[in-house]
Design a protein around this motif. Structure first.
Motif, short mmCIF file in Angstrom:
data_model
loop_
_atom_site.label_atom_id
_atom_site.label_comp_id
_atom_site.label_asym_id
_atom_site.label_seq_id
_atom_site.Cartn_x
_atom_site.Cartn_y
_atom_site.Cartn_z
N LEU A 186 96.65 18.96 -8.06
CA LEU A 186 95.44 18.14 -7.96
C LEU A 186 95.26 17.76 -6.49
CD1 LEU A 186 93.15 16.68 -9.41
CD2 LEU A 186 94.69 14.76 -9.79
N PHE A 187 94.37 18.48 -5.82
CA PHE A 187 94.13 18.21 -4.40
C PHE A 187 92.97 17.23 -4.28
CE2 PHE A 187 91.61 19.27 -0.58
CZ PHE A 187 92.54 18.89 0.38
N ILE A 188 93.17 16.13 -3.53
CA ILE A 188 92.10 15.14 -3.32
C ILE A 188 91.55 15.35 -1.91
CG2 ILE A 188 91.49 12.70 -3.33
CD1 ILE A 188 94.08 12.22 -4.98
N PRO A 189 90.28 15.78 -1.81
CA PRO A 189 89.76 16.09 -0.47
C PRO A 189 89.64 14.84 0.40
CG PRO A 189 88.00 16.16 -2.12
CD PRO A 189 89.29 15.98 -2.86
N PRO A 190 90.04 14.93 1.68
CA PRO A 190 89.92 13.75 2.56
C PRO A 190 88.47 13.55 2.97
CG PRO A 190 90.78 15.61 3.79
CD PRO A 190 90.60 16.09 2.37
N GLY A 191 88.06 12.30 3.15
CA GLY A 191 86.70 12.01 3.59
C GLY A 191 86.64 11.97 5.11
N PRO A 192 85.60 11.31 5.67
CA PRO A 192 85.48 11.20 7.14
C PRO A 192 86.69 10.45 7.73
CG PRO A 192 83.61 10.16 5.98
CD PRO A 192 84.55 10.63 4.94
N ARG A 193 86.96 10.74 9.01
CA ARG A 193 88.11 10.12 9.67
C ARG A 193 87.94 8.60 9.75
NH1 ARG A 193 92.08 12.32 12.86
NH2 ARG A 193 91.14 14.36 12.53
N LEU A 194 89.02 7.88 9.46
CA LEU A 194 88.99 6.41 9.49
C LEU A 194 89.22 5.88 10.89
CD1 LEU A 194 91.11 5.64 6.29
CD2 LEU A 194 88.79 4.79 6.69
N GLY A 195 88.54 4.78 11.22
CA GLY A 195 88.83 4.06 12.47
C GLY A 195 90.04 3.15 12.26
N ASN A 196 90.30 2.27 13.24
CA ASN A 196 91.48 1.40 13.14
C ASN A 196 91.32 0.30 12.10
OD1 ASN A 196 92.96 2.77 15.02
ND2 ASN A 196 92.04 1.66 16.75
N VAL A 197 90.09 -0.17 11.89
CA VAL A 197 89.88 -1.22 10.89
C VAL A 197 89.50 -0.56 9.56
CG1 VAL A 197 88.49 -3.21 10.20
CG2 VAL A 197 89.14 -2.91 12.60
N VAL A 198 90.34 -0.80 8.54
CA VAL A 198 90.02 -0.25 7.21
C VAL A 198 89.55 -1.41 6.34
CG1 VAL A 198 90.87 1.09 5.25
CG2 VAL A 198 91.74 1.57 7.54
N GLY A 258 94.54 12.48 2.70
CA GLY A 258 94.29 12.10 4.10
C GLY A 258 93.37 10.91 4.19
N GLY A 259 93.81 9.79 3.64
CA GLY A 259 93.00 8.57 3.66
C GLY A 259 93.80 7.42 3.10
N CYS A 260 93.10 6.38 2.64
CA CYS A 260 93.75 5.20 2.08
C CYS A 260 93.45 5.10 0.60
CB CYS A 260 93.19 3.93 2.72
SG CYS A 260 93.87 3.61 4.32
N ALA A 261 94.31 4.37 -0.11
CA ALA A 261 94.03 4.08 -1.52
C ALA A 261 94.46 2.66 -1.82
CB ALA A 261 94.75 5.07 -2.42
N LEU A 266 97.67 13.97 8.13
CA LEU A 266 97.10 14.02 6.78
C LEU A 266 95.59 14.23 6.82
CD1 LEU A 266 99.07 11.10 5.10
CD2 LEU A 266 99.16 13.48 4.38
N ALA A 267 94.93 13.63 7.83
CA ALA A 267 93.47 13.69 7.90
C ALA A 267 92.98 14.95 8.62
CB ALA A 267 92.94 12.45 8.61
N SER A 268 93.90 15.73 9.17
CA SER A 268 93.49 16.89 9.97
C SER A 268 92.89 17.96 9.07
CB SER A 268 94.69 17.47 10.74
OG SER A 268 95.52 18.14 9.82
N GLU A 269 92.31 18.95 9.70
CA GLU A 269 91.61 19.98 8.94
C GLU A 269 92.56 20.95 8.24
OE1 GLU A 269 88.17 20.01 8.54
OE2 GLU A 269 88.57 18.05 9.36
N GLU A 270 93.85 20.89 8.61
CA GLU A 270 94.78 21.89 8.05
C GLU A 270 95.16 21.54 6.61
OE1 GLU A 270 98.03 22.01 10.78
OE2 GLU A 270 96.67 22.08 12.48
N THR A 271 94.17 21.63 5.75
CA THR A 271 94.42 21.20 4.37
C THR A 271 94.64 22.38 3.43
OG1 THR A 271 92.05 21.17 4.00
CG2 THR A 271 93.08 19.08 4.59
N LYS A 272 94.40 23.60 3.93
CA LYS A 272 94.46 24.77 3.03
C LYS A 272 95.82 24.88 2.36
CE LYS A 272 93.01 29.63 2.97
NZ LYS A 272 93.36 29.72 1.60
N GLU A 273 96.87 24.71 3.15
CA GLU A 273 98.25 24.84 2.62
C GLU A 273 98.48 23.81 1.50
OE1 GLU A 273 102.71 24.03 4.17
OE2 GLU A 273 101.25 24.62 5.72
N ARG A 274 97.98 22.57 1.74
CA ARG A 274 98.15 21.53 0.72
C ARG A 274 97.34 21.85 -0.53
NH1 ARG A 274 96.43 16.40 3.27
NH2 ARG A 274 96.19 17.55 5.19
#
Length: 561
Positions: free
Chosen positions: A318-330, A498-501, A304-312
């Motif tokens: 309504l496409f929500i752009p992913p932010g920076p990659r998350l570490g293990n602690v959210v 590609g993130g959390c909510a 989900l967080a990968s750069e291959e977002t064009k298809e999505r």
């Protein structure tokens, strides 16, 4: 069926707002006594206008409206009018004024039996006995002796404020709950409900559904709550570009019929049509398949967080752009407690939000849900325990109370900063096209923010939050006041985000479709963290706590040593 009686009809009804905005166009509508009708359509499509015409409150329309005589009509407005000087209990009692008057007269006759001018006068005695007999029949027929417990049950189920609170101290949501309680106790033949589920929590909505399923009279409800439309409605009336299209069946049935109709009408498949079809696919999934889908999301963060977002981007409305990659602690909470005054909002709260997790926060108003958001944003500190937000977290959040919207600027300027193109993830998009996805079309984009309704401000907040490029979104009641089309698009956007909510919501369909976890404020200062969607959580809660209905919220008292 031969005993079905048409009690209302409207023929060729048109409604135009000056100078020339036509919201209802040549509407023909009839309904039987006992029909349950859900009204859906875009914001501004005339749903509230239709209810006001049926209620007899709006006379400025063209066409014919005929009600069979002898039927009572009750109407719940979005902003109900209540006497500000009265207490909650006094307003609710207005709903049973007729029954209360019967009981009062019955008691007065009882007292008269002890007066010499009555018991020494056989004629007067007979007259009063006859009248008391009539009143007794009415009391038995209406269950009037039970009226106090009936009032208490309804006030509890709708989580009304304390009975002695004055109306002028209530919030908008509290006033609506009190007005709805009064209306249900009146039991009119025709119930007209404008967004009845707004400001109710999920448990109270569930109670209301069951109540309306058994309701003898007609129910016409404008709502975007899809489980409500599924469980209560036998007909769906869709308002589309001014026209009223009736569909037999509930929401899921409407979805099926609508998808087929769009497939016939549209030469090429639109994004809207594909979105409808994917929702229909979800409706038909078995619970196990839904569970597996939400599990898969948790394992798919990398994808989900990968750069291959064009298809999505191309697939989604309504496409929500992913932010920076998350570490293990959210976000992690360990044994967190928080109190206000002498009330403990929550104690011993522990949970850990995994990357790609979507947590639905549920519970009654005032339970501490918004306080949890303030802990996440650092606006509040816990009284005890540890609360940790990971270093890689970039929050997307608009505080509803202290927003920085400029009331003098337009909707479009507030959302886009006045730029014709805006950066959405890795690409530039037309800013007006982006704003229109939140149901602000044409002239609406030029409205000054200062004149917007609460629901419109919500949509502006949402549009600003979703374009920020955050990797953790905090959404406070995003489903309030948005139509079903925007809701569907938002669900898909979040499913593919590609993130959390972390989402505060009472919309059970929304929670079922997007959530990997539920954080439930269960009363008595307890919060329960559950892996699964809303329906699975409800099954779990009933096993743990028994099948009790909604009750007014209680807090533990903070005992200072």
């Amino acid at each position: 069926m031969s005993d079905e009686k048409i009690i209302f009809s409207m023929a060729g009804v048109n409604k135009v707002y000056p100078p020339q905005k036509q919201v209802l166009k040549n509407i023909y509508l009839s309904f039987f006594y006992g029909a349950k009708i859900g009204v859906i359509g875009l914001n501004g499509s005339g749903k509230s206008s239709l209810l006001r015409i049926i209620a007899g409150l709006d006379k400025s329309y063209q066409g014919e409206v005929v009600f069979s005589p002898g039927y009572t009509v009750g109407y719940l407005a979005q902003e109900p009018e209540l006497d500000p000087q009265k207490t909650v209990r006094e307003v609710v009692e207005e709903g049973v004024a007729e029954i209360s008057a019967v009981l009062k007269e019955y008691e007065e006759i009882n007292e008269k039996f002890g007066l010499p001018e009555v018991y020494e006068n056989p004629d007067e005695m007979d007259r009063l006995l006859a009248r008391q007999g009539e009143l007794q029949d009415k009391i038995d027929a209406t269950g009037a002796w039970e009226i106090d417990s009936k009032l208490e049950r309804a006030m509890d189920a709708l989580r009304c404020p304390e009975p002695d609170r004055r109306v002028d101290t209530l919030s908008g949501g509290e006033r609506r709950r009190v007005a709805l309680c009064r209306l249900l106790l009146q039991e009119p033949d025709v119930l007209l409900l404008d967004e009845p589920t707004n400001h109710l929590d999920a448990e109270s909505i569930d109670w209301l559904e069951q109540h309306l399923q058994q309701y003898r009279g007609t129910v016409i409800a404008v709502t975007h709550d899809r489980y409500f439309l599924d469980n209560v409605a036998g007909w769906i009336l869709e308002l589309d570009r001014g026209e009223g299209i009736p569909w037999k069946g509930n929401y899921s049935s409407w979805l099926d019929q609508k998808a087929k109709r769009l497939a016939q009408e549209e030469k090429t498949e639109s994004k809207r049509q594909k979105t409808l079809e994917r929702e229909l696919e979800w409706v038909r999934m078995a619970p196990k398949a839904r569970h597996a889908k939400s599990k898969a999301r948790l394992h798919n963060y990398e994808k989900l967080a990968s750069e291959e977002t064009k298809e999505r981007e191309e697939k989604l409305e309504l496409f929500i752009p992913p932010g920076p990659r998350l570490g293990n602690v959210v976000i992690e909470a360990q044994q967190v407690s928080k109190a206000y005054g002498d009330k403990i909002l929550f104690e011993n709260l522990s949970f850990s939000l995994p990357p790609a997790g979507i947590v639905g926060i549920i519970g009654p108003n005032g339970a501490g849900k918004t306080t949890l958001f303030r802990l996440i944003t650092g606006q509040e500190l816990p009284d005890s325990g540890t609360f940790r937000v990971g270093e890689t977290v970039a929050l997307g959040y608009v505080d509803q109370l202290h927003d920085d919207l400029n009331p003098e600027k337009t909707v479009w300027e507030n959302i886009t900063g006045g730029h014709e193109n805006i950066q959405l993830g890795n690409r530039l998009v037309n800013s007006r096209a982006y704003v229109s996805k939140f149901n602000f079309n044409g002239a609406d984009q030029q409205k000054k923010v200062g004149v917007l309704s609460g629901g419109e401000r919500n949509r502006v907040h949402l549009a600003i939050t979703l374009k920020k490029g955050a990797n953790v979104l905090l959404l406070d009641e995003p489903t309030n006041d948005i139509d079903v089309n925007t809701l569907r698009a938002l669900e898909e956007g979040l499913e593919n985000f590609g993130g959390c909510a972390v989402v505060i919501s009472h919309d059970r369909w929304f929670l079922d479709r997007i959530c990997t976890h539920i954080l439930a404020f269960e009363g008595n200062s307890q919060v329960y963290f559950f892996e699964g969607n809303y329906t699975e959580y409800e099954e779990n809660r009933k096993k743990r706590l028994g099948d009790i209905g909604p009750q007014r919220i209680k807090y533990k008292k903070l005992v200072k040593g």
